[in-house]
Design a protein around this motif. Structure first.
Motif, PDB file in Angstrom:
ATOM      1  N   ASP A  80       0.910  -1.146   0.055  1.00 27.98           N
ATOM      2  CA  ASP A  80       0.044   0.072  -0.092  1.00 27.98           C
ATOM      3  C   ASP A  80       0.884   1.198  -0.151  1.00 27.98           C
ATOM      4  N   GLU A  81       1.863   1.394   0.693  1.00 25.52           N
ATOM      5  CA  GLU A  81       2.682   2.261   0.742  1.00 25.52           C
ATOM      6  C   GLU A  81       3.613   2.489  -0.496  1.00 25.52           C
ATOM      7  N   GLN A  82       3.857   1.520  -1.103  1.00 28.96           N
ATOM      8  CA  GLN A  82       4.630   1.607  -2.244  1.00 28.96           C
ATOM      9  C   GLN A  82       3.777   2.052  -3.256  1.00 28.96           C
ATOM     10  N   ILE A  83       2.497   1.626  -3.541  1.00 32.44           N
ATOM     11  CA  ILE A  83       1.590   1.973  -4.402  1.00 32.44           C
ATOM     12  C   ILE A  83       1.496   3.654  -4.024  1.00 32.44           C
ATOM     13  N   GLN A  84       1.300   4.022  -2.958  1.00 31.44           N
ATOM     14  CA  GLN A  84       1.093   5.398  -2.572  1.00 31.44           C
ATOM     15  C   GLN A  84       2.199   6.276  -3.150  1.00 31.44           C
ATOM     16  N   ASP A  85       3.017   5.916  -2.922  1.00 31.48           N
ATOM     17  CA  ASP A  85       4.518   6.660  -3.292  1.00 31.48           C
ATOM     18  C   ASP A  85       4.619   6.610  -4.918  1.00 31.48           C
ATOM     19  N   TYR A  86       4.237   5.492  -5.486  1.00 31.01           N
ATOM     20  CA  TYR A  86       4.356   5.491  -7.094  1.00 31.01           C
ATOM     21  C   TYR A  86       3.286   6.437  -7.282  1.00 31.01           C
ATOM     22  N   CYS A  87       2.038   6.430  -7.125  1.00 31.49           N
ATOM     23  CA  CYS A  87       0.894   7.301  -7.437  1.00 31.49           C
ATOM     24  C   CYS A  87       1.508   8.727  -7.173  1.00 31.49           C
ATOM     25  N   HIS A  90       3.867   9.830  -9.889  1.00 33.58           N
ATOM     26  CA  HIS A  90       3.606   9.899 -11.066  1.00 33.58           C
ATOM     27  C   HIS A  90       2.320  10.935 -11.465  1.00 33.58           C
ATOM     28  N   GLU A  91       1.639  11.126 -10.114  1.00 31.67           N
ATOM     29  CA  GLU A  91       0.658  12.148 -10.555  1.00 31.67           C
ATOM     30  C   GLU A  91      -0.448  11.208 -11.046  1.00 31.67           C
ATOM     31  N   ILE A  92      -0.898  10.237 -10.532  1.00 31.28           N
ATOM     32  CA  ILE A  92      -2.005   9.715 -10.915  1.00 31.28           C
ATOM     33  C   ILE A  92      -2.664   8.960  -9.788  1.00 31.28           C
ATOM     34  N   SER A  93      -3.908   8.554  -9.739  1.00 32.11           N
ATOM     35  CA  SER A  93      -4.816   8.062  -8.892  1.00 32.11           C
ATOM     36  C   SER A  93      -4.588   6.399  -8.836  1.00 32.11           C
ATOM     37  N   HIS A  94      -4.938   5.787  -7.513  1.00 31.31           N
ATOM     38  CA  HIS A  94      -4.861   4.443  -7.614  1.00 31.31           C
ATOM     39  C   HIS A  94      -5.879   3.665  -8.620  1.00 31.31           C
ATOM     40  N   ASP A  95      -7.149   4.336  -8.666  1.00 32.81           N
ATOM     41  CA  ASP A  95      -7.715   3.892  -9.377  1.00 32.81           C
ATOM     42  C   ASP A  95      -7.418   3.653 -10.943  1.00 32.81           C
TER      43      ASP A  95
END
Length: 139
Positions: A80-87, A90-95
């Protein structure tokens, strides 16, 4: 005892009038940001689309995929933290990230096989963790 309780429940006490109070932490800052938003917002509030643009905009909107209902996802804390950082990076949402990943996954069968293998392994681990937690809580 019951009579006392019923007396207390049925007793009509006059309500005390209290003054409303300002609960904001920093009223000056809040007023400044509200004024700033009001100055910037009128253009967006009163805009109407010219008739010559309405047709193309409606057809463009129809070509964009619609958004489904909201879903809750439970992810592993580290991922979850890795996805948060990645998003954020790259200025994108999780969805949008999940949608793009799924579309790429569907078009690549080798990748799909690997992902399903990982997903089944994670599913098995989560089920086992749930079983262990139930056993520990039962005793």
């Amino acid at each position: 005892m019951t009579d006392v309780l019923s007396d207390m429940q049925n007793k009509k006490r006059p309500k005390k009038l209290t003054k409303s109070r300002d609960t904001s932490m920093a009223p000056d800052i809040a007023v400044d940001t509200q004024e700033k938003n009001v100055k910037e917002a009128p253009e967006a509030q009163n805009t109407q689309v010219p008739m010559d643009l309405k047709g193309p905009l409606e057809s463009e909107l129809a070509s964009i995929p619609t958004i489904g209902k909201r879903r809750n996802l439970r992810l592993g804390e580290d991922i979850d933290e890795q996805i948060q950082d990645y998003c954020r990076q790259h200025e994108i949402s999780h969805d949008v990230l999940i949608e793009a990943l799924f579309l790429q996954l569907e078009s690549n069968t080798a990748l799909e096989t690997e992902v399903l293998k990982e997903a089944n392994n994670r599913h098995r681990l989560r089920k086992r963790a749930g079983q262990i937690r139930r056993l520990l809580n039962h005793y």
